[in-house]
Design a protein around this motif. Structure first.
Motif, PDB file in Angstrom:
ATOM      1  N   PHE A 223      -1.990  -4.990  18.260  1.00  0.00           N
ATOM      2  CA  PHE A 223      -1.696  -6.473  18.119  1.00  0.00           C
ATOM      3  C   PHE A 223      -0.482  -7.034  18.688  1.00  0.00           C
ATOM      4  O   PHE A 223      -0.387  -7.940  19.610  1.00  0.00           O
ATOM      5  CB  PHE A 223      -1.422  -6.868  16.523  1.00  0.00           C
ATOM      6  N   GLY A 224       0.695  -6.479  18.569  1.00  0.00           N
ATOM      7  CA  GLY A 224       1.855  -6.646  19.254  1.00  0.00           C
ATOM      8  C   GLY A 224       1.801  -6.625  20.603  1.00  0.00           C
ATOM      9  O   GLY A 224       2.490  -7.148  21.262  1.00  0.00           O
TER      10      GLY A 224
ATOM     11  N   ARG B 173      -6.338   4.285  -5.715  1.00  0.00           N
ATOM     12  CA  ARG B 173      -6.780   5.274  -4.584  1.00  0.00           C
ATOM     13  C   ARG B 173      -7.501   4.978  -3.378  1.00  0.00           C
ATOM     14  O   ARG B 173      -7.490   5.086  -2.414  1.00  0.00           O
ATOM     15  CB  ARG B 173      -6.790   6.856  -5.094  1.00  0.00           C
TER      16      ARG B 173
ATOM     17  N   CYS C 273       1.027   7.144  -6.518  1.00  0.00           N
ATOM     18  CA  CYS C 273      -0.005   7.860  -6.797  1.00  0.00           C
ATOM     19  C   CYS C 273       0.294   9.351  -6.459  1.00  0.00           C
ATOM     20  O   CYS C 273      -0.149  10.294  -6.846  1.00  0.00           O
ATOM     21  CB  CYS C 273      -1.155   7.335  -5.945  1.00  0.00           C
TER      22      CYS C 273
ATOM     23  N   PHE D 238      -7.402   1.706   3.462  1.00  0.00           N
ATOM     24  CA  PHE D 238      -6.351   1.211   4.451  1.00  0.00           C
ATOM     25  C   PHE D 238      -6.283   2.484   5.315  1.00  0.00           C
ATOM     26  O   PHE D 238      -5.946   2.015   6.523  1.00  0.00           O
ATOM     27  CB  PHE D 238      -5.332   1.085   3.612  1.00  0.00           C
ATOM     28  N   GLU D 239      -6.280   3.675   4.869  1.00  0.00           N
ATOM     29  CA  GLU D 239      -5.937   4.825   5.650  1.00  0.00           C
ATOM     30  C   GLU D 239      -7.020   4.810   6.792  1.00  0.00           C
ATOM     31  O   GLU D 239      -6.765   5.329   7.959  1.00  0.00           O
ATOM     32  CB  GLU D 239      -5.618   6.183   4.877  1.00  0.00           C
TER      33      GLU D 239
ATOM     34  N   LEU E 119      -1.793  -2.575  14.159  1.00  0.00           N
ATOM     35  CA  LEU E 119      -0.803  -3.488  14.500  1.00  0.00           C
ATOM     36  C   LEU E 119       0.006  -3.481  15.840  1.00  0.00           C
ATOM     37  O   LEU E 119       0.351  -4.497  16.470  1.00  0.00           O
ATOM     38  CB  LEU E 119       0.263  -3.277  13.481  1.00  0.00           C
TER      39      LEU E 119
ATOM     40  N   ALA F   8      -8.533   1.988  -2.560  1.00  0.00           N
ATOM     41  CA  ALA F   8      -7.804   0.770  -1.735  1.00  0.00           C
ATOM     42  C   ALA F   8      -7.033   1.546  -0.629  1.00  0.00           C
ATOM     43  O   ALA F   8      -7.045   1.246   0.436  1.00  0.00           O
ATOM     44  CB  ALA F   8      -6.983  -0.187  -2.408  1.00  0.00           C
ATOM     45  N   ILE F   9      -6.074   2.462  -0.958  1.00  0.00           N
ATOM     46  CA  ILE F   9      -5.296   3.330  -0.179  1.00  0.00           C
ATOM     47  C   ILE F   9      -6.321   4.065   0.864  1.00  0.00           C
ATOM     48  O   ILE F   9      -5.905   4.007   2.190  1.00  0.00           O
ATOM     49  CB  ILE F   9      -4.533   4.285  -0.834  1.00  0.00           C
TER      50      ILE F   9
ATOM     51  N   PHE G 128       0.650  -1.268  -0.154  1.00  0.00           N
ATOM     52  CA  PHE G 128      -0.028  -0.061  -0.085  1.00  0.00           C
ATOM     53  C   PHE G 128       0.888   1.124  -0.053  1.00  0.00           C
ATOM     54  O   PHE G 128       0.485   2.351  -0.479  1.00  0.00           O
ATOM     55  CB  PHE G 128      -0.943  -0.103   1.223  1.00  0.00           C
TER      56      PHE G 128
ATOM     57  N   LYS H 108       6.547   9.010  20.683  1.00  0.00           N
ATOM     58  CA  LYS H 108       6.146   7.646  19.973  1.00  0.00           C
ATOM     59  C   LYS H 108       7.264   6.604  20.049  1.00  0.00           C
ATOM     60  O   LYS H 108       6.905   5.306  20.128  1.00  0.00           O
ATOM     61  CB  LYS H 108       5.461   8.091  18.727  1.00  0.00           C
TER      62      LYS H 108
ATOM     63  N   PHE I  32       9.318  -7.572  15.167  1.00  0.00           N
ATOM     64  CA  PHE I  32       8.604  -8.328  16.276  1.00  0.00           C
ATOM     65  C   PHE I  32       8.165  -9.855  15.375  1.00  0.00           C
ATOM     66  O   PHE I  32       8.242 -10.705  16.001  1.00  0.00           O
ATOM     67  CB  PHE I  32       7.458  -7.304  16.564  1.00  0.00           C
TER      68      PHE I  32
ATOM     69  N   ARG J 177      -6.233   2.700   9.812  1.00  0.00           N
ATOM     70  CA  ARG J 177      -5.049   3.227  10.717  1.00  0.00           C
ATOM     71  C   ARG J 177      -4.458   1.913  11.089  1.00  0.00           C
ATOM     72  O   ARG J 177      -4.239   1.897  12.284  1.00  0.00           O
ATOM     73  CB  ARG J 177      -5.273   4.219  11.792  1.00  0.00           C
ATOM     74  N   PRO J 178      -3.916   1.047  10.289  1.00  0.00           N
ATOM     75  CA  PRO J 178      -3.712  -0.514  10.633  1.00  0.00           C
ATOM     76  C   PRO J 178      -2.312  -0.174  11.269  1.00  0.00           C
ATOM     77  O   PRO J 178      -2.061  -1.321  12.010  1.00  0.00           O
ATOM     78  CB  PRO J 178      -3.400  -0.946   9.280  1.00  0.00           C
ATOM     79  N   LEU J 179      -1.581   0.855  11.315  1.00  0.00           N
ATOM     80  CA  LEU J 179      -0.230   0.577  12.072  1.00  0.00           C
ATOM     81  C   LEU J 179      -0.682   0.838  13.527  1.00  0.00           C
ATOM     82  O   LEU J 179      -0.185  -0.057  14.411  1.00  0.00           O
ATOM     83  CB  LEU J 179       0.530   2.033  11.741  1.00  0.00           C
TER      84      LEU J 179
ATOM     85  N   TRP K 253       5.536   6.129   8.509  1.00  0.00           N
ATOM     86  CA  TRP K 253       4.782   4.548   8.645  1.00  0.00           C
ATOM     87  C   TRP K 253       5.925   3.438   8.488  1.00  0.00           C
ATOM     88  O   TRP K 253       5.853   2.851   9.234  1.00  0.00           O
ATOM     89  CB  TRP K 253       4.132   4.465   7.275  1.00  0.00           C
TER      90      TRP K 253
END
Lengths: 283, 283
Positions: free
Chosen positions: B24-25, B6, A252, B12-13, B21, B8-9, A245, B267, A275, B16-18, A265
């Motif tokens: 998840f971690g 675009r 893009c 994805f945005e 994740l 799909a992006i 992505f 962060k 990890f 906010r999968p980060l 990111w």
């Protein structure tokens, strides 16, 4: 009082200690990837990595003071909080202590690595960063080497090679995308990055090549049976899908804002990858 | 073709999968902190955390579409790539799957936690974020809870309480500093952050209180003998010293740029802290 505070902050920023801490952690991770544990010389090499990288960052600001005066006037030297010759002195002291610690381990491989890293950082500050691609690759190699250095402290580098290669590909790609982000200021300063010399499309092609290599490479350790299915799940969802992505996003939109987002990111996503190696080696 | 890319992006945005994740971690880290290993239900709860947080992020964009249209016009909904009602539908589907996975573990504590988290994320999107401090604390609590959820999967939460408290203090402080960074846009939108309602000096005082508490708190686990001397070294050099300098930086300069830097440092520095817990539990 306020002045001393600001001076202290300036010295702190000069060292870029967060990068140093990440190097410190990478040495430990290297030892843990290699043997599941660490020894006292792991700590010594980790501190050495922290100091040598701090020295490298400091000498880099020493060399760049004219460029920074225009591009980053709030950096420690152009802002006037740190005198240029003090930065040079501090850098040499840090380098000397860092090198001595590395040598004190008595391990020939640790000594070779710390010497290579020190020389590369010096070369980088005065020369390598002016050569397109070579500067980015140098930073990538140094990042990967910290994991191997950690493995050296526990006399086993086998488990560190894959994370080192992963860190190399990831960091090199990210450095190139950072160069696209910084192209405006860098063009004005005639720096030697890929987007400045060869244009941002070639930079995006090179960064994409590293990212695609990384995606293919990330599958190999599972295929070879080095890590469990959990590694595969986390690396495919957490790294490969994210990279695909980010690649789409890069193609893009190559604007400064877009590249800034992409490289940020990637900065966090490296931790997801590490990890994955850790989880995959546990089960 | 470009349009589908675009879109799909944008989806994805939207998730906010980060962040997902990282949740998840954190579940896995919780299990590892508690028992040194993980089980199959750790993976189930980690996926549940990922989905529930993605649902929360999506519903948040659903609620904020008017504010984002002015402040963040490139976000998925205001940019037109994701229809608002599709975001709501996606969010509910993700929430349902996430909740079902949590319930499927059959563990009463896991079910309670996933229910609390889901309800808090919904409440946050529609109401809590408008209340100064409460919104920040809610995010801090949710961050801490993911570690405890990981401990629950291995039937032992003792080793997760300290990392959870650490993550709570760190995240709450960082969220408040992010609010100072965003004050300009937030004032225009009359949002309910501390700096908007009570001024940036009070926001800085509250953030500083959380950071100072964190510094004091970070010493307690060593004093109580829960972690080794290596924890102490890494946490003092890598977290406490960094926080002290960030505090000084905050009080010297509360500008948008300064706060942006401070919260970005924090962060990455959270990882240093978690690494300290991990190293300290090894030796």
């Amino acid at each position: 009082m306020m002045f001393y505070f600001r001076t202290a902050i300036a010295y702190f920023e000069l060292l870029r200690p967060l990068n140093g801490l990440i190097a410190f952690g990478s040495v430990f991770l290297g030892a843990i990837f290699a043997s599941g544990s660490f020894v006292s010389s792991t700590l010594i090499v980790a501190v050495s990595a922290f100091l040598v990288l701090s020295a490298g960052n400091t000498i880099n600001d020493f060399c760049d003071y004219q460029i920074d005066a225009i591009n980053k006037p709030t950096r420690p030297i152009p802002s006037g909080y740190v005198q240029r010759q003090h930065a040079l002195g501090l850098s040499l002291v840090l380098l000397l202590i860092g090198l001595s610690l590395g040598v004190s381990t008595g391990d020939i491989y640790a000594i070779i690595i710390v010497t290579i890293v020190s020389m590369t950082l010096l070369l980088y500050a005065v020369w390598l960063k002016k050569i397109p691609l070579i500067g980015n690759v140098a930073i990538g190699i140094l990042t990967g080497l910290t994991f191997i250095a950690g493995g050296v402290t526990v006399k086993s580098i086998k488990g560190t090679m894959v994370p080192a290669a992963f860190a190399f590909l990831f960091t090199t790609a990210r450095e190139i995308i950072k160069d696209i982000e910084d192209i405006e200021g860098d063009v004005a300063q005639e720096t030697g990055t890929i987007p400045v010399r060869w244009g941002e499309h070639i930079a995006a092609v090179v960064a994409s090549a590293f990212m695609l290599t990384l995606i293919l490479f990330s599958l190999i350790p599972y295929v070879l049976g080095m890590y469990s299915w959990l590694y595969l799940i986390v690396v495919v969802v957490g790294v490969d899908l994210v990279l695909i992505f980010l690649l789409a996003k890069l193609w893009c939109d190559m604007s400064k804002e877009s590249c800034a987002k992409i490289q940020q990111w990637m900065k966090l996503d490296i931790f997801v990858g590490l990890f994955a190696f850790y989880l995959g080696s546990l089960s």
